[in-house]
Design an enzyme around this catalytic site. Structure first.
Site, PDB file in Angstrom:
ATOM      1  N   ILE A   1       0.905  -1.223   0.119  1.00  0.00           N
ATOM      2  CA  ILE A   1      -0.044  -0.006   0.037  1.00  0.00           C
ATOM      3  C   ILE A   1       0.834   1.307  -0.007  1.00  0.00           C
ATOM      4  O   ILE A   1       0.496   2.236   0.062  1.00  0.00           O
ATOM      5  CB  ILE A   1      -0.847   0.061   1.219  1.00  0.00           C
TER       6      ILE A   1
ATOM      7  N   GLY B   1       7.855   2.936   2.350  1.00  0.00           N
ATOM      8  CA  GLY B   1       8.286   3.637   3.294  1.00  0.00           C
ATOM      9  C   GLY B   1       9.813   3.834   3.344  1.00  0.00           C
ATOM     10  O   GLY B   1      10.383   3.446   2.172  1.00  0.00           O
TER      11      GLY B   1
ATOM     12  N   PHE C   1      12.273   2.257   4.793  1.00  0.00           N
ATOM     13  CA  PHE C   1      13.157   1.452   4.563  1.00  0.00           C
ATOM     14  C   PHE C   1      12.740   0.144   3.443  1.00  0.00           C
ATOM     15  O   PHE C   1      13.394  -1.052   3.685  1.00  0.00           O
ATOM     16  CB  PHE C   1      13.386   0.793   6.013  1.00  0.00           C
TER      17      PHE C   1
ATOM     18  N   GLU D   1       8.880  -1.750   1.706  1.00  0.00           N
ATOM     19  CA  GLU D   1       7.271  -1.243   1.401  1.00  0.00           C
ATOM     20  C   GLU D   1       6.542  -1.422   2.620  1.00  0.00           C
ATOM     21  O   GLU D   1       6.847  -2.042   3.682  1.00  0.00           O
ATOM     22  CB  GLU D   1       6.986  -2.615   0.404  1.00  0.00           C
TER      23      GLU D   1
ATOM     24  N   ASP E   1       9.032  15.929  13.610  1.00  0.00           N
ATOM     25  CA  ASP E   1       8.378  15.841  12.589  1.00  0.00           C
ATOM     26  C   ASP E   1       6.940  15.550  12.360  1.00  0.00           C
ATOM     27  O   ASP E   1       6.433  14.861  11.660  1.00  0.00           O
ATOM     28  CB  ASP E   1       9.219  14.456  11.790  1.00  0.00           C
TER      29      ASP E   1
HETATM   30  P1  AMP Z   1       5.799   5.495   6.448  1.00  0.00           P
HETATM   31  O1  AMP Z   1       6.809   4.919   6.193  1.00  0.00           O
HETATM   32  O2  AMP Z   1       5.319   5.568   8.004  1.00  0.00           O
HETATM   33  O3  AMP Z   1       5.827   7.004   6.132  1.00  0.00           O
HETATM   34  O4  AMP Z   1       4.798   5.058   5.478  1.00  0.00           O
HETATM   35  C1  AMP Z   1       4.625   4.830   4.175  1.00  0.00           C
HETATM   36  C2  AMP Z   1       3.060   4.999   3.736  1.00  0.00           C
HETATM   37  O5  AMP Z   1       2.507   3.678   4.077  1.00  0.00           O
HETATM   38  C3  AMP Z   1       2.200   6.179   4.431  1.00  0.00           C
HETATM   39  O6  AMP Z   1       2.252   7.091   4.089  1.00  0.00           O
HETATM   40  C4  AMP Z   1       0.790   5.491   4.496  1.00  0.00           C
HETATM   41  O7  AMP Z   1       0.204   5.783   3.340  1.00  0.00           O
HETATM   42  C5  AMP Z   1       1.099   3.932   4.329  1.00  0.00           C
HETATM   43  N1  AMP Z   1       1.181   3.706   5.964  1.00  0.00           N
HETATM   44  C6  AMP Z   1       2.164   3.361   6.873  1.00  0.00           C
HETATM   45  N2  AMP Z   1       1.369   3.052   8.176  1.00  0.00           N
HETATM   46  C7  AMP Z   1       0.386   2.605   7.886  1.00  0.00           C
HETATM   47  C8  AMP Z   1      -0.830   2.153   8.665  1.00  0.00           C
HETATM   48  N3  AMP Z   1      -0.579   1.669   9.974  1.00  0.00           N
HETATM   49  N4  AMP Z   1      -2.000   1.837   8.103  1.00  0.00           N
HETATM   50  C9  AMP Z   1      -2.108   2.336   6.803  1.00  0.00           C
HETATM   51  N5  AMP Z   1      -1.571   3.057   5.984  1.00  0.00           N
HETATM   52  C10 AMP Z   1      -0.074   3.109   6.426  1.00  0.00           C
END
Ligand code: AMP
Length: 981
Positions: free
Chosen positions: A622, A625, A627, A629, A741
């Protein structure tokens, strides 16, 4: 053999004959060849109906050794394999003829055939003898057919049929050999049998010629008629030697959606009826709540609002989700409530009804509800109840719970609507905290013992303090002492060396004290005894209130702690662990920076639960990130219900440092437990890829969610989101955690629009510096300029106050539905503008109170910015009083910043209070001042902070601004020096 015999018995159809030759109606010369010329003669005679017919006669009965041959013309075979010859003939009875040489008189003749590819027979070829000619049969007359002709002669009229085959050439000749009979060939018919084209058993069969032998069965494949299909095997009929069809060995069947009519038509089901499979059944009417819209339907579709599950058979009636449970009631006793209800009026036509319990905690005045946190126990369970009652235990005192009982069945999830439910409000009354479950000794000396204990399982409110009661075990309980502690740790001093003391502790909330814990016994050191031995940490005797089991558990914990201690006695880790454990129980938790652990894996083990990879099922990527996916997946922990989770993965080929940084987010997240902070389920570190599993937030990150739904929410909804974020930040600030942040992109939104703070990647631990935790980055690193407070940009002063600045930016992002702060200005321009006191204007349609709150968050002096707690309170007030959100700031679609006016007004030019308020940009409070009668500088100059609050200045920044200016006013009026406030 039996089978064929059976087919013969069962033969059913009338045969067809195809004539190859027929002399019956010939009136002119037939012209067959006879040999010798004295033998067969062609003559015309009148038959019994006086019709002229052509016959062949021979009657050389008085001359012995007759051998007279009569050969037909060439007869084309026309595909026949077996040919039948029907011969009508008469033979004179030898006995009836006087004066004949009886030995040479015959009453028989012989039939032959000769196969040829063309009509090339001559007078001498084929030779007139058996050999070239194939004998078919010697044919005798039948006496039963004897009759007397007109001349009184006795004739035997016979009809005989003979057949022969198989034939292979183009055609053949027939020959009749007479050996001395007096006979007449009245008629000869040559024909073959064929089975007619038929439709039988829903298959059509073509016309088929009989086989070459009389017992032949010619297999013919049929073709299913339209809307029929084969029943697994090919459809066949057999054509017998008589040209009759035998019973079919297999058959076609009417397809689904079509019913048989007779055995030759498949008719489409009419509208409103259906037939589910091929076969001989008839179409039937659609089952309940289903329909068809066209003819020929194989199934009936469900009417709107009715469904079939994948396990319902397609010919079963359609069903609907149940209606709401009825007569929901509850009985409360202590911290438990029993909820009961009656079955819904409408079960939707199904029997598989289940109930789910959803618990919410509501703040009625604020109109806000949140899901109940974990800690409630449901008997038998919260989800998938088959019975109409549930017991909920572990309720907290003085809480407004709302229990929703959803009625669901197997088609609920197919419906687009939420399950029907009944709700009931359950408000628990006030009750004191429960007992502290155990105590343990942290340290001891000859005269003191330091003990710590966890918080009661049910604090039932904010714990104000603990009371520790202790007495010398050798003496009476009446001689006990008490000691109060605001934390969950206390040191009892002035004890006697080497004595055993009994200890009990109880917690106090605003309701009063809870019950004392069970007694536990600890001993002071003897004079000269060394401190800190492993043995020191074990309680001596476990009090009666603590069962044996608690003791075992406790002892195990202590032994583990001892093993740790003995292994790592000198590391700061133990202190931290101690402090953490100690702080856990008393409502004041500190966040611990995992990077201070020598071994980062220890931090992970400490704060994050290891999940077995077999419990995790990744479904879909979805996002991306830092590091690796980010995926959506399902988590099924043993004895727990499966649920959807987000899974962050660490891409392969990572370095140790990347692994540590990746997992540090989990070590941080795992320390938090708040409805507005993303919840860590656990980590997978023992297999690859390394994963962080968190709760799933259906609507993803807040910035993109708002952009996708621009203008879709009411101001109250937006304020509700902001309130959630502020509440999460208040919790983090209380944990001494500085986010650094905070931005809409790092807030996640779930399906209930609940916002949760996430992304703890950049976070750093704060040393506790006086009451204001401050963190100065030693490493530097990237700073999100637009979201960061000036002091954090300039000299890396990251504090909860700098998080408040970022929170103001998040407010602006939310109210502008995800607009980029400072639009397309460069970072340097943003820094310069902020330095020159420019601030973001109110977003379009943003209530002024919200923009004022943003401006407070962006006060230059970080000490003047509101605390998160104040922000939460202010937002709660707004939610309670939405009328205050009506007044909008000056509409501003234009990307221009507003200049804050901070320069003090010149009192010598001001004539009244109203002008003064305008000059300090606080004109919005004119009415508050005039209603309070504060019309002169004289009166205003005497106002205190309380007075200012009292007349309705809610925002802290404004209170401070007015108070500061009042001081200058005092100076102006009295020519006094300004005083500290
Ligand atoms: P992050 O690495 O935390 O910035 O996550 C990257 C993307 O993954 C975010 O912008 C969200 O779209 C999705 N994401 C991260 N954590 C979640 C979660 N707990 N539930 C749903 N989507 C998530």
């Amino acid at each position: 053999m039996d089978f064929i015999w059976l087919l013969w018995i069962l033969h059913v159809s009338s045969a067809l004959e195809e004539i190859l030759l027929d002399t019956t109606t010939a009136t002119s010369e037939i012209g067959w060849t006879s040999y010798p010329s004295s033998g067969w003669d062609e003559v015309s005679v009148l038959d019994d109906k006086k019709q002229l017919i052509r016959t062949f006669e021979v009657c050389n009965i008085n001359t012995p050794n007759q051998n007279n041959w009569l050969r037909t013309a060439f007869i084309y075979r026309r595909g026949a394999q077996r040919v039948h010859v029907r011969i009508k003939f008469s033979v004179r009875d030898c006995a009836s003829m006087p004066n004949i040489v009886s030995s040479s008189c015959k009453e028989t003749f012989t039939l032959y055939y000769y196969e040829a590819n063309s009509d090339d027979a001559t007078d001498s070829s084929p030779a007139w003898q058996e050999g070239p000619w194939q004998k078919v049969d010697t044919i005798a007359a039948d006496e039963s057919f004897s009759k007397v002709d007109s001349a009184g002669k006795i004739l035997k009229i016979n009809v005989k049929v003979r057949s022969f085959g198989p034939l292979s050439k183009q055609g053949f000749y027939l020959a009749f050999q007479d050996s001395g009979a007096c006979m007449s060939l009245i008629a000869v018919q040559v024909f073959f049998h064929k089975c007619p084209a038929v439709i039988r058993n829903f298959a059509s069969f073509p016309e088929t010629y009989a086989g070459g032998e009389s017992t032949s069965l010619v297999e013919t494949l049929g073709a299913c008629i339209s809307n029929a299909e084969e029943d697994g095997s090919m459809v066949k009929l057999h054509c017998n030697g008589e040209g009759e069809w035998m019973v079919a060995v297999s058959q076609c069947m009417c397809r689904a959606g079509h019913e048989p009519v007779g055995d030759s038509v498949c008719k489409a089901c009419t509208v409103g009826t259906f037939k589910i499979s091929s076969g001989s059944q008839k179409c039937i009417h659609c089952p309940g709540h289903s329909r068809t819209t066209s003819v020929g339907s194989k199934k009936c579709d469900c009417q709107n609002g009715f469904y079939r599950t994948s396990s319902d058979s397609p010919d079963s009636p359609c069903t609907s989700p149940p209606s709401a449970p009825r007569d929901l009631s509850y009985e409360i006793s202590g911290s438990s409530a029993v909820l009961k209800w009656r079955l819904p009026r409408d079960l939707g036509g199904r029997e598989d009804i289940l109930f789910n319990v959803i618990c919410k905690v509501c703040a009625p005045e604020a109109g806000i509800c949140a899901r109940c946190s974990e800690g409630l126990q449901y008997e038998p369970r919260p989800i998938g109840l088959t019975e109409t009652r549930v017991q909920v235990s572990g309720l907290l005192a003085r809480v407004h719970y709302t229990f929703e009982i959803q009625a669901v069945n197997l088609v609920t999830e197919l419906s687009q609507y939420s399950p029907a439910s009944a709700s009931i409000n359950v408000s628990t009354s006030q009750s004191a905290p429960s007992a502290v479950p155990m105590m343990h000794q942290v340290s001891r000396t000859t005269t003191s013992i330091t003990l710590s204990w966890p918080q009661p399982d049910q604090p039932n409110g904010l714990i104000l303090d603990y009371e520790l009661r202790y007495f010398d075990k050798a003496e009476s309980e009446d001689n006990s002492f008490v000691l109060s502690s605001e934390t969950n740790m206390a040191t009892v001093k002035n004890l006697i060396p080497g004595k055993i003391y009994a200890f009990q502790v109880r917690a106090r909330t605003s309701i009063g004290y809870g019950p004392y814990s069970g007694k536990m016994y600890f001993q002071t050191l003897l004079e000269g005894e060394r401190t800190g031995t492993a043995q020191d940490r074990l309680p001596l005797i476990v009090g009666s209130a603590l069962g044996g089991l608690a003791f075992v558990v406790f002892a195990v914990i202590i032994i583990i702690a001892i093993v740790f201690k003995s292994r790592r006695r000198e590391t700061p880790y133990t202190d931290r662990l101690q402090r953490y454990i100690a702080s856990r129980g008393m409502g004041v938790k500190y966040y611990i920076d995992p990077s201070t652990y020598e071994d980062p894996n220890e931090a992970i083990r400490e704060f994050a639960k290891e999940i077995d990879v077999s419990c995790v099922n990744i479904e879909e990527v979805i996002g991306a990130g830092e590091f690796g996916e980010v995926c959506r997946g399902r988590l099924k922990l043993p004895n727990k219900r499966e649920f959807t989770v987000a899974i962050k993965t660490l891409k392969s080929g990572y370095t140790d440092i990347q692994r540590r940084d990746f997992l540090s987010e989990a070590s941080i997240m795992g320390q938090f437990d708040h409805p507005n902070v993303i919840h860590l389920e656990g980590v997978v570190t023992k297999s690859r890829p390394v994963m962080i599993v968190t709760e799933f937030m259906e609507n993803g990150s807040l910035d993109s969610f708002l952009r996708q739904n621009e203008g879709q929410f009411s101001v109250i909804q937006l304020v509700g989101m902001l309130r959630g974020i502020a509440s999460g930040m208040k919790y983090l600030a209380e944990m001494s955690y500085v986010h650094r942040d905070l931005a809409a992109r790092n807030i996640l939104v779930n399906s209930n629009l609940v916002c949760k703070v996430s992304d703890f990647g950049l976070s750093r631990f704060l040393e506790d510096e006086a009451s204001n935790p401050t963190y100065t980055s030693a490493l530097g690193g990237k700073i999100p300029i637009r979201w960061t407070a000036p002091e954090a940009i300039q000299y890396r002063k990251f504090t909860s106050a700098s998080d408040v600045w970022s929170y103001g930016i998040v407010m602006w992002e939310v109210m502008s539905y995800g607009e980029r702060p400072y639009w397309d200005m460069t970072n340097q321009d943003v820094i310069n503008a902020i330095e020159q006191d420019y601030r973001l204007p109110p977003p379009p349609d943003c209530p002024s109170v919200l923009h004022l709150l943003m401006l407070d968050c962006w006060l230059k002096e970080r000490g003047q910015r509101p605390k998160f707690e104040q922000i939460v309170n202010t937002l709660d007030k707004m939610i309670r009083n939405p009328a205050g959100l009506k007044s909008m700031g000056s509409p501003s679609n234009r990307p221009t910043l507003q200049l804050l006016s901070n320069s003090p007004p010149d009192f010598s030019t001001l004539t009244n209070v109203s002008d003064w308020l305008d000059a300090i940009k606080m004109g919005r409070y004119k009415e508050n001042f005039s209603q309070a009668g504060m019309n002169t500088f004289e009166l205003v100059s005497r106002m205190t902070l309380e007075d200012i609050q009292h007349i309705g200045v809610v925002l802290v920044g404004h209170q401070k601004k007015i108070l500061n200016s009042i001081q200058l006013m005092r100076v102006h009026l009295n020519q006094l020096e300004p005083v500290e406030v």
